[in-house]
Design an enzyme around this catalytic site. Structure first.
Site, PDB file in Angstrom:
ATOM      1  N   ASP A   1     -10.193  -7.654   2.269  1.00 53.21           N
ATOM      2  CA  ASP A   1     -10.630  -6.644   3.238  1.00 53.21           C
ATOM      3  C   ASP A   1     -12.102  -6.802   3.621  1.00 53.21           C
ATOM      4  O   ASP A   1     -12.573  -6.150   4.561  1.00 53.21           O
ATOM      5  CB  ASP A   1     -10.386  -5.222   2.701  1.00 53.21           C
ATOM      6  CG  ASP A   1      -8.951  -4.764   2.933  1.00 53.21           C
ATOM      7  OD1 ASP A   1      -8.233  -5.426   3.709  1.00 53.21           O
ATOM      8  OD2 ASP A   1      -8.540  -3.747   2.347  1.00 53.21           O
TER       9      ASP A   1
ATOM     10  N   THR B   1       0.885  -1.175   0.000  1.00 53.92           N
ATOM     11  CA  THR B   1       0.000   0.000   0.000  1.00 53.92           C
ATOM     12  C   THR B   1       0.917   1.216   0.000  1.00 53.92           C
ATOM     13  O   THR B   1       2.123   1.086   0.213  1.00 53.92           O
ATOM     14  CB  THR B   1      -0.974  -0.005   1.196  1.00 53.92           C
ATOM     15  OG1 THR B   1      -1.779  -1.178   1.082  1.00 53.92           O
ATOM     16  CG2 THR B   1      -1.886   1.211   1.265  1.00 53.92           C
TER      17      THR B   1
HETATM   18  O1  DON Z   1      -7.622  -0.773   2.518  1.00 50.43           O
HETATM   19  C1  DON Z   1      -7.015  -1.246   3.476  1.00 50.43           C
HETATM   20  O2  DON Z   1      -7.238  -0.942   4.622  1.00 50.43           O
HETATM   21  C2  DON Z   1      -5.901  -2.250   3.211  1.00 50.43           C
HETATM   22  N1  DON Z   1      -6.111  -2.907   1.958  1.00 50.43           N
HETATM   23  C3  DON Z   1      -4.582  -1.564   3.267  1.00 50.43           C
HETATM   24  C4  DON Z   1      -3.448  -2.528   3.199  1.00 50.43           C
HETATM   25  C5  DON Z   1      -2.159  -1.994   3.657  1.00 50.43           C
HETATM   26  O3  DON Z   1      -2.047  -0.872   4.091  1.00 50.43           O
HETATM   27  C6  DON Z   1      -0.998  -2.908   3.599  1.00 50.43           C
HETATM   28  N2  DON Z   1       0.196  -2.271   4.109  1.00 50.43           N
HETATM   29  N3  DON Z   1       0.963  -2.700   4.870  1.00 50.43           N
END
Ligand code: DON
Length: 561
Positions: A411, A369
């Site tokens: 998610d 991310t």
């Molecule tokens: O939207 C979200 O909350 C997750 N898909 C974010 C994933 C994320 O930040 C991974 N990083 N370490």
């Protein structure tokens, strides 16, 4: 008048004149600033700003460049949230380019015949992918808010994809972590590995197929991605690999403009992400709790205890109530009310940890991310957090397209109470439904005070919100960007019931005190997050920016001509 000044006034009076009247320009920053997770993406943003683009054009350039140089973090096969502030009229909006569940998705698609979650089904491969939102969002931002044509802002990314960039250790670490999954996709293996192995450091990674896809988007706009030949190629590639996409999924994808969550907290205005991100609501709850129970004067152990208890309570409500409000009823007003937060804060015992099980339970039952922050010379701002979810997303590249797909379907709550990759649990509010957006933690944020604006955010899965909370408190306390990104972090997310602490953040005796209060404390072996901050101090201090030392990113401030 100016001639008279030049002739008669001594040199120092000119200087005094400038100093006196300099604050008149305090209404605009006069400099451009970009902080992102990769130096080449920061460069792309600055180049577009130098070419006359505004912060929104730069956001398009940075998003697209990150898709090329940081494929483990975000990409055109993923989604994200762009929080915008337009200086000319103060308009603020969150552009929601979050992925949606395919129309053929079902509530139990990741469960086996016995109702158990099938390991990795929502993480690796084509079935894990939601319908991407990034291409639609980039077109939306460019056409509605930018000054430059989309094709121009995509230029740096196209060049980076075509000519290649030298891979670094961060890339190798992430690709190493996902090696098996990348090898399983011939498209991913060809794009990101060399003969099925990790490329050596410094290897020039060229992505010609991705360049072709970006060129198509530059030529045809988002329609070039969501309709026609490329859409057909993606749907057949996904289906051949066990996925369930249909042409309608792509044709029906829409960006949504959402009103950000705004919280007033001790003379500051905090602007953050709206649903389908949980970030704004969870932050609002925590800040409201803090308002009724300030922690600044407390000794470290008590401060960490009370903050962790606030995080615990806000994350418990997240698990219970939050999901895509276009699909489920969310008691937003109650969750955002001070009365609810104050009542929660009253329940905090100053000396004892509250067991998470005593709070609401679900009914029924790094660096991946990426974030970037931009401020332009006119005061336009962007805070954007983008994702493909897990490192390298689903680790699946649609053959022939260069498009790496996300695994954002993870998610969703695959089953009430079952933890996802970040240990987050949820229930019906975040259950899978066709066309629904999965709940996110991504929390691009502005912290506004009369003399100071801070733009911040970070990746980090479930820990995003607690990191942003600590970042907001640091910004309010007057820390500069370099300190905000560097300070030690701690986290509580209700379940698992423990405080996670970065190494070197708390002294041993503080950890002992927390344990005595009944907390399980886990000191992690590595630091987490990758925060990018830009700050503008209107009256002295000017514009400054910093990129998290935990990552490889770069922050730059350039005075505009
Ligand atoms: O939207 C979200 O909350 C997750 N898909 C974010 C994933 C994320 O930040 C991974 N990083 N370490």
């Amino acid at each position: 008048m100016s001639r008279q000044l030049r002739v008669k006034a001594p040199w120092w009076s000119l200087l005094a004149f400038c100093l006196l009247f300099a604050p008149v320009r305090a209404d605009v920053p006069g400099s451009n600033a970009v902080a992102s997770a990769h130096p080449l993406a920061t460069e792309a943003g600055l180049a577009v700003l130098a070419a006359g683009g505004n912060a929104f054009d730069a956001a398009v350039a940075v998003s697209a460049a990150l898709a090329v140089v940081e494929p483990y973090g975000s990409g055109i096969g993923g989604g994200g949230f762009w929080l915008l502030h337009r200086a000319s009229d103060g308009h603020q909006v969150m552009v929601d380019g979050r992925e949606t569940a395919p129309l053929a998705a079902t509530v139990d698609m990741y469960l086996d015949a016995d109702g158990n979650v099938i390991p990795k089904a929502s993480i690796d491969g084509a079935l894990a992918a939601g319908i991407p939102g990034v291409p639609a969002a980039l077109e939306h931002i460019a056409s509605r808010y930018g000054r430059l044509p989309l094709a121009l802002s995509l230029g740096p990314a196209i060049i980076l994809a075509e000519q290649g960039f030298p891979i670094d250790d961060a890339y190798r670490r992430m690709a190493g972590f996902r090696l098996q999954a990348l090898r399983a996709s011939p498209g991913a293996s060809a794009q990101f590995l060399v003969d099925g192995e990790l490329p050596p450091s410094g290897h020039l990674l060229r992505q010609p197929q991705l360049a072709g896809t970006l060129r198509r988007i530059a030529r045809e706009g988002a329609a070039g991605f969501y309709r026609g030949e490329l859409a057909e190629q993606m749907v057949s590639g996904v289906r051949a690999a066990g996925g369930i996409w249909q042409l309608d999924d792509l044709a029906q994808y829409r960006v949504v403009e959402r009103e950000p969550v705004v919280v007033s907290y001790r003379g500051h205005r905090i602007v953050s992400a709206a649903l389908p991100s949980s970030g704004g609501i969870v932050l609002a709850q925590a800040l409201h709790m803090l308002e009724s129970r300030p922690v600044e004067a407390l000794a470290t152990a008590s401060r960490v205890h009370v903050l962790a208890e606030m995080m615990r309570r806000a994350y418990a409500d997240r698990a219970r109530y939050l999901g895509d409000s276009d699909h489920v009823e969310v008691p937003r007003q109650r969750l955002l009310s001070r009365s609810h937060a104050y009542a929660q804060a009253r329940g905090i015992d100053p000396h004892r940890a509250t067991p998470s099980q005593a709070l609401a339970t679900p009914r029924a039952g790094g660096e991946d991310t990426t974030h970037f922050s931009i401020l332009d010379r006119d005061g336009n701002r962007v805070a954007a957090t983008l994702s493909v979810n897990y490192p390298f997303g689903a680790a699946f590249v649609v053959p022939g397209t260069g498009v790496l797909l996300n695994d954002e379907m993870d998610d969703f709550s695959a089953k009430p109470g079952a933890a996802n990759a970040y240990g987050l649990v949820g229930n019906a509010a975040n259950a899978i439904e066709p066309g629904k957006r999965m709940l996110s933690s991504m929390s691009p944020t502005f912290v506004e005070a009369p003399g100071r604006v801070t733009i911040l955010g970070t990746p980090g899965g479930s820990r995003i919100i607690s990191m942003v909370l600590l970042g907001i408190l640091d910004a309010i306390a007057g820390y500069a960007p370099g300190d905000i990104v560097d300070r030690g972090r701690f986290h509580h997310q209700w379940l698992p019931d423990r405080i996670e602490v970065e190494p070197g953040t708390l002294d041993t005796h503080v950890i002992e005190q927390l344990r005595d209060m009944g907390h399980e404390v886990e000191v992690r072996d590595s630091r987490y997050g990758n925060m990018q901050v830009v700050q503008w101090r209107r009256f002295g201090g000017g514009v400054s920016a910093a990129s998290d030392p935990r990552g490889i990113g770069a922050a730059a401030v350039e005075p505009a001509d």
